[in-house]
Scaffold this motif. Sequence first.
Motif, PDB file in Angstrom:
ATOM      1  N   ILE A  70      60.974  38.212  18.699  1.00 14.33           N
ATOM      2  CA  ILE A  70      60.742  37.326  19.845  1.00 14.33           C
ATOM      3  C   ILE A  70      59.292  37.423  20.303  1.00 14.33           C
ATOM      4  CG2 ILE A  70      61.294  36.974  22.285  1.00 14.33           C
ATOM      5  CD1 ILE A  70      64.194  37.698  21.593  1.00 14.33           C
ATOM      6  N   SER A  71      58.773  38.628  20.381  1.00 12.88           N
ATOM      7  CA  SER A  71      57.388  38.819  20.794  1.00 12.88           C
ATOM      8  C   SER A  71      56.415  38.206  19.792  1.00 12.88           C
ATOM      9  CB  SER A  71      57.109  40.312  20.983  1.00 12.88           C
ATOM     10  OG  SER A  71      55.815  40.523  21.451  1.00 12.88           O
ATOM     11  N   LEU A  72      56.692  38.365  18.503  1.00 12.87           N
ATOM     12  CA  LEU A  72      55.850  37.760  17.465  1.00 12.87           C
ATOM     13  C   LEU A  72      55.882  36.233  17.547  1.00 12.87           C
ATOM     14  CD1 LEU A  72      56.667  40.044  14.416  1.00 12.87           C
ATOM     15  CD2 LEU A  72      54.401  39.670  15.388  1.00 12.87           C
ATOM     16  N   MET A  73      57.054  35.666  17.805  1.00 12.54           N
ATOM     17  CA  MET A  73      57.141  34.200  17.924  1.00 12.54           C
ATOM     18  C   MET A  73      56.330  33.704  19.111  1.00 12.54           C
ATOM     19  SD  MET A  73      60.994  33.128  16.831  1.00 12.54           S
ATOM     20  CE  MET A  73      61.917  34.508  17.488  1.00 12.54           C
ATOM     21  N   ALA A  74      56.407  34.410  20.232  1.00 18.06           N
ATOM     22  CA  ALA A  74      55.655  33.995  21.422  1.00 18.06           C
ATOM     23  C   ALA A  74      54.147  34.105  21.181  1.00 18.06           C
ATOM     24  CB  ALA A  74      56.069  34.840  22.626  1.00 18.06           C
ATOM     25  N   SER A  75      53.707  35.199  20.576  1.00 18.06           N
ATOM     26  CA  SER A  75      52.269  35.336  20.320  1.00 18.06           C
ATOM     27  C   SER A  75      51.792  34.297  19.309  1.00 18.06           C
ATOM     28  CB  SER A  75      51.923  36.749  19.844  1.00 18.06           C
ATOM     29  OG  SER A  75      52.430  37.003  18.561  1.00 18.06           O
ATOM     30  N   THR A  76      52.624  33.959  18.351  1.00 17.40           N
ATOM     31  CA  THR A  76      52.264  32.931  17.376  1.00 17.40           C
ATOM     32  C   THR A  76      52.108  31.571  18.053  1.00 17.40           C
ATOM     33  OG1 THR A  76      53.402  34.120  15.612  1.00 17.40           O
ATOM     34  CG2 THR A  76      52.991  31.777  15.252  1.00 17.40           C
ATOM     35  N   GLN A  97      44.963  34.503  11.614  1.00 15.65           N
ATOM     36  CA  GLN A  97      45.202  35.625  10.719  1.00 15.65           C
ATOM     37  C   GLN A  97      45.529  36.909  11.470  1.00 15.65           C
ATOM     38  OE1 GLN A  97      41.552  35.653   8.594  1.00 15.65           O
ATOM     39  NE2 GLN A  97      42.103  33.927   7.309  1.00 15.65           N
ATOM     40  N   ASN A  98      45.029  37.059  12.659  1.00 24.69           N
ATOM     41  CA  ASN A  98      45.237  38.316  13.362  1.00 24.69           C
ATOM     42  C   ASN A  98      45.975  38.174  14.689  1.00 24.69           C
ATOM     43  OD1 ASN A  98      43.864  40.235  11.594  1.00 24.69           O
ATOM     44  ND2 ASN A  98      42.100  38.960  12.003  1.00 24.69           N
ATOM     45  N   ALA A  99      45.658  37.148  15.459  1.00 30.01           N
ATOM     46  CA  ALA A  99      46.229  37.059  16.802  1.00 30.01           C
ATOM     47  C   ALA A  99      47.738  36.830  16.797  1.00 30.01           C
ATOM     48  CB  ALA A  99      45.526  35.961  17.598  1.00 30.01           C
ATOM     49  N   VAL A 100      48.282  36.236  15.723  1.00 27.71           N
ATOM     50  CA  VAL A 100      49.729  36.046  15.688  1.00 27.71           C
ATOM     51  C   VAL A 100      50.458  37.390  15.578  1.00 27.71           C
ATOM     52  CG1 VAL A 100      49.592  33.734  14.710  1.00 27.71           C
ATOM     53  CG2 VAL A 100      49.817  35.670  13.187  1.00 27.71           C
ATOM     54  N   LEU A 101      49.778  38.422  15.109  1.00 29.83           N
ATOM     55  CA  LEU A 101      50.379  39.745  14.974  1.00 29.83           C
ATOM     56  C   LEU A 101      50.314  40.570  16.253  1.00 29.83           C
ATOM     57  CD1 LEU A 101      48.962  40.609  11.452  1.00 29.83           C
ATOM     58  CD2 LEU A 101      51.239  39.741  12.020  1.00 29.83           C
ATOM     59  N   ALA A 102      49.583  40.083  17.254  1.00 27.21           N
ATOM     60  CA  ALA A 102      49.434  40.834  18.501  1.00 27.21           C
ATOM     61  C   ALA A 102      50.766  41.051  19.204  1.00 27.21           C
ATOM     62  CB  ALA A 102      48.460  40.112  19.429  1.00 27.21           C
ATOM     63  N   GLY A 103      51.719  40.151  19.022  1.00 26.57           N
ATOM     64  CA  GLY A 103      53.044  40.322  19.610  1.00 26.57           C
ATOM     65  C   GLY A 103      53.758  41.548  19.074  1.00 26.57           C
ATOM     66  N   GLY A 104      53.555  41.872  17.813  1.00 26.78           N
ATOM     67  CA  GLY A 104      54.148  43.081  17.245  1.00 26.78           C
ATOM     68  C   GLY A 104      53.491  44.339  17.753  1.00 26.78           C
ATOM     69  N   VAL A 105      52.194  44.255  18.016  1.00 22.65           N
ATOM     70  CA  VAL A 105      51.466  45.419  18.531  1.00 22.65           C
ATOM     71  C   VAL A 105      51.887  45.726  19.959  1.00 22.65           C
ATOM     72  CG1 VAL A 105      49.176  46.295  19.137  1.00 22.65           C
ATOM     73  CG2 VAL A 105      49.496  45.049  17.012  1.00 22.65           C
ATOM     74  N   THR A 121      59.324  37.842  25.352  1.00 21.58           N
ATOM     75  CA  THR A 121      58.570  36.594  25.308  1.00 21.58           C
ATOM     76  C   THR A 121      57.311  36.687  26.155  1.00 21.58           C
ATOM     77  OG1 THR A 121      60.602  35.336  24.972  1.00 21.58           O
ATOM     78  CG2 THR A 121      58.681  34.108  25.734  1.00 21.58           C
ATOM     79  N   MET A 122      57.431  37.244  27.346  1.00 20.23           N
ATOM     80  CA  MET A 122      56.247  37.378  28.213  1.00 20.23           C
ATOM     81  C   MET A 122      55.225  38.322  27.592  1.00 20.23           C
ATOM     82  SD  MET A 122      57.865  37.172  32.099  1.00 20.23           S
ATOM     83  CE  MET A 122      57.632  38.873  32.330  1.00 20.23           C
ATOM     84  N   ALA A 123      55.685  39.438  27.036  1.00 22.68           N
ATOM     85  CA  ALA A 123      54.766  40.393  26.417  1.00 22.68           C
ATOM     86  C   ALA A 123      54.048  39.763  25.229  1.00 22.68           C
ATOM     87  CB  ALA A 123      55.521  41.645  25.987  1.00 22.68           C
ATOM     88  N   GLY A 124      54.791  39.075  24.359  1.00 26.41           N
ATOM     89  CA  GLY A 124      54.180  38.431  23.204  1.00 26.41           C
ATOM     90  C   GLY A 124      53.239  37.310  23.589  1.00 26.41           C
ATOM     91  N   SER A 125      53.611  36.544  24.623  1.00 24.53           N
ATOM     92  CA  SER A 125      52.740  35.463  25.091  1.00 24.53           C
ATOM     93  C   SER A 125      51.426  36.014  25.602  1.00 24.53           C
ATOM     94  CB  SER A 125      53.434  34.672  26.204  1.00 24.53           C
ATOM     95  OG  SER A 125      54.602  34.059  25.730  1.00 24.53           O
TER      96      SER A 125
END
Length: 184
Positions: A70-76, A97-105, A121-125
């Motif tokens: 969920i976090s990865l989808m929101a950051s993507t 290439q990198n910012a979509v992975l920030a949700g996982g971090v 969702t809020m964290a990934g966004s």
Amino acid sequence: ALPISYFGLAVSWSLRRRKPERSEQLEGSRYTSDMFSLLGTIILWVYWPSFNGLMATEAARHRCFINTYISLMASTAWTFVLSGLLGDRRFHPEDIQNAVLAGGVVVGATADMVLQPYGATMAGSLAGVVATLGYKIVAGKLFDTCGIHDTCGVHNLHGMPGILGGLLSVLLVMMASEIGRAHV
């Protein structure tokens, strides 16, 4: 990843030239390298929940996978929105290439906790917004003010989302109740 990212930036700062030179012309991307990098990003995106859930067991592992995706989808989603808005209505591979992975971090330390879908969702966004703005704005200012040339975007992918993840873990521990701990 957070201490390692800032350790790498500190080493970069200590080894910098006293009069830094701009070298953007040498860093140009090519279609082939961008496609391979995006392929690597997709592989990391798919397997990131297994990184976060490696030590979790049973129900915690299930929560970990769901919260991370969920976090990865929101950051993507936010990465694509901001990359298009801030990039003259064009997507830039460096952002994606990198910012979509920030949700996982950002959920790395809290993925096995009861985040709820809205929390993930809020964290990934927030992580996607911070990482994309980092690529668009902060990277240049980091070079101009400190002379640090972050060519791989370590500060934007691991540093800032890692700090947000640490703050999120503090917040979740403060909000945890005895009842919630009994069901974990």
